[in-house]
Design a protein around this motif. Structure first.
Motif, short mmCIF file in Angstrom:
data_model
loop_
_atom_site.label_atom_id
_atom_site.label_comp_id
_atom_site.label_asym_id
_atom_site.label_seq_id
_atom_site.Cartn_x
_atom_site.Cartn_y
_atom_site.Cartn_z
N ASP A 182 12.33 8.61 -2.50
CA ASP A 182 10.89 8.85 -2.48
C ASP A 182 10.25 8.44 -1.15
N TRP A 183 8.96 8.68 -1.05
CA TRP A 183 8.11 8.39 0.12
C TRP A 183 8.65 9.05 1.38
N ARG A 184 9.68 8.53 2.03
CA ARG A 184 10.34 9.27 3.12
C ARG A 184 11.79 9.50 2.74
N THR A 185 12.20 10.75 2.88
CA THR A 185 13.58 11.10 2.52
C THR A 185 14.25 11.83 3.68
N VAL A 238 -1.05 13.48 12.32
CA VAL A 238 0.03 14.33 11.83
C VAL A 238 1.37 13.71 12.23
N PHE A 239 2.40 14.12 11.54
CA PHE A 239 3.76 13.73 11.92
C PHE A 239 4.36 14.79 12.83
N TYR A 240 5.27 14.33 13.66
CA TYR A 240 6.08 15.20 14.53
C TYR A 240 7.53 14.85 14.23
N GLN A 258 1.75 1.73 14.45
CA GLN A 258 2.60 2.90 14.26
C GLN A 258 3.30 2.78 12.91
N PRO A 259 3.46 3.88 12.21
CA PRO A 259 4.21 3.84 10.95
C PRO A 259 5.61 3.25 11.16
N ASN A 260 6.10 2.56 10.14
CA ASN A 260 7.41 1.91 10.25
C ASN A 260 8.55 2.89 10.47
N CYS A 261 8.43 4.06 9.85
CA CYS A 261 9.50 5.05 10.03
C CYS A 261 9.56 5.50 11.48
N VAL A 262 8.41 5.51 12.15
CA VAL A 262 8.38 5.89 13.57
C VAL A 262 8.98 4.77 14.41
N MET A 290 11.55 13.81 6.11
CA MET A 290 10.20 14.24 5.74
C MET A 290 9.55 13.25 4.77
N SER A 291 8.24 13.25 4.80
CA SER A 291 7.46 12.45 3.83
C SER A 291 6.28 13.31 3.41
N CYS A 292 5.28 12.71 2.76
CA CYS A 292 4.02 13.41 2.52
C CYS A 292 3.54 13.96 3.85
N SER A 351 13.51 1.81 6.30
CA SER A 351 12.40 1.03 6.84
C SER A 351 11.16 1.20 5.97
N CYS A 352 10.90 2.43 5.54
CA CYS A 352 9.76 2.71 4.66
C CYS A 352 9.89 1.92 3.36
N LYS A 353 11.08 1.95 2.78
CA LYS A 353 11.27 1.27 1.49
C LYS A 353 11.09 -0.23 1.64
N PHE A 408 9.27 -1.88 3.92
CA PHE A 408 7.89 -2.26 4.20
C PHE A 408 7.01 -2.13 2.96
N HIS A 409 7.31 -1.12 2.14
CA HIS A 409 6.43 -0.85 1.00
C HIS A 409 6.99 -1.35 -0.32
N GLY A 410 8.07 -2.10 -0.27
CA GLY A 410 8.61 -2.67 -1.50
C GLY A 410 9.15 -1.64 -2.47
N LYS A 456 2.67 7.39 -2.79
CA LYS A 456 3.37 8.19 -1.77
C LYS A 456 3.10 7.58 -0.41
N CYS A 457 3.68 8.19 0.62
CA CYS A 457 3.44 7.78 2.01
C CYS A 457 1.95 7.65 2.28
N ASN A 458 1.56 6.50 2.84
CA ASN A 458 0.15 6.30 3.20
C ASN A 458 0.01 6.12 4.71
N MET A 459 0.99 6.63 5.47
CA MET A 459 1.01 6.48 6.94
C MET A 459 0.98 5.00 7.33
N CYS A 460 1.50 4.16 6.43
CA CYS A 460 1.54 2.71 6.67
C CYS A 460 0.14 2.14 6.93
N LEU A 461 -0.82 2.58 6.13
CA LEU A 461 -2.16 1.99 6.22
C LEU A 461 -2.15 0.57 5.71
#
Ligand code: SF4
Ligand code: SF4
Ligand code: SF4
Length: 222
Positions: free
Chosen positions: A39-42, A9-11, A158-162, A72-74, A26-28, A30-32, A132-137
């Protein structure tokens, strides 16, 4: 079947978030994702308090209007409505780590998941598919479906946003660990309301002051 306590889960702590958007950038990266895409994380900015009528405004007594940034993200829901409506079973909440993935090989771009998601998390892409967000899998715009469980990795990435959160406002991990790191109030609300993300209660003005301070030209370079 894995215990829900092992699901990731996210905190989020709005008291530590300074609204800088480093997490979404960071999310954008990493995920191109398109750097302009929402989108994904806003990160959104919300006002707390009400503006007094101009004739009632008193600089000494009027409470400040506070700017509360929310990242927030998914939410990787335990009851994922997106999974329920997907006609091709492209969306799966993984039993091993609770991460909700969209298998782009099965997605037909019907957008049902986007309509079903209460948070607008799935995004329709230029390739005609949802993501969408895949928890940086996995890196890139792919889904991460089929990637190794975070709980089976010795040292889960760890996810990039973290990792890139400037204020230390976002964390991610198995529910049992995140609940321990949360305040009692946040943990109780998360459990009693069956929530998807652990969110700390917003405490007050400090956050506003940090955002205003950073945004004041006189403070450039502070
Ligand atoms: S896409 Fe929406 S409904 Fe599906 S898991 Fe994420 S937040 Fe929940
Ligand atoms: S976990 Fe990864 S994919 Fe999800 S919002 Fe954070 S950086 Fe983006
Ligand atoms: S990087 Fe951290 S501090 Fe900056 S907007 Fe995102 S959550 Fe807030």
């Amino acid at each position: 079947m894995a215990d829900r306590q092992d699901h990731w889960v996210f905190y989020f702590d709005p008291n530590r978030c300074i609204g800088c958007h480093a997490c979404s950038i960071s999310c954008k990266q990493f995920h191109g994702r398109d750097s302009d895409a929402d989108d994904w994380r806003t990160v959104t900015h919300h006002e707390k308090g009400t503006h007094p009528a101009s004739e009632e405004y008193d600089a000494d007594t009027s409470a400040p209007i506070e700017n509360v940034p929310i990242s927030m993200s998914c939410m990787h829901c335990h009851d994922a409505p997106c999974e329920e409506v997907c006609p091709t079973e492209a969306i799966v909440k993984r039993d091993s780590d609770g991460i909700v993935t969209i298998d782009q090989d099965k997605c037909i771009g019907c957008k049902y998941c986007g309509w079903a998601c209460p948070f607008g998390a799935p995004t329709y892409g230029d390739n005609g598919l949802m993501s969408k967000c895949n928890m940086c899998l996995d890196q890139g715009p792919g889904s991460g479906a089929g990637a190794e469980s975070k709980n089976e990795q010795d040292d889960p990435i760890q996810p990039n946003c973290v990792s890139d959160c400037v204020g230390g406002a976002i964390k991610a991990g198995p529910e049992k660990e995140m609940v321990k790191e949360a305040s009692q109030a946040a943990a109780e609300r998360f459990k009693s309301n069956n929530e998807r993300v652990i969110v700390e209660p917003f405490q007050g003005e400090e956050n506003l002051n940090m955002v205003e301070h950073a945004a004041t030209p006189d403070n450039a370079g502070d």
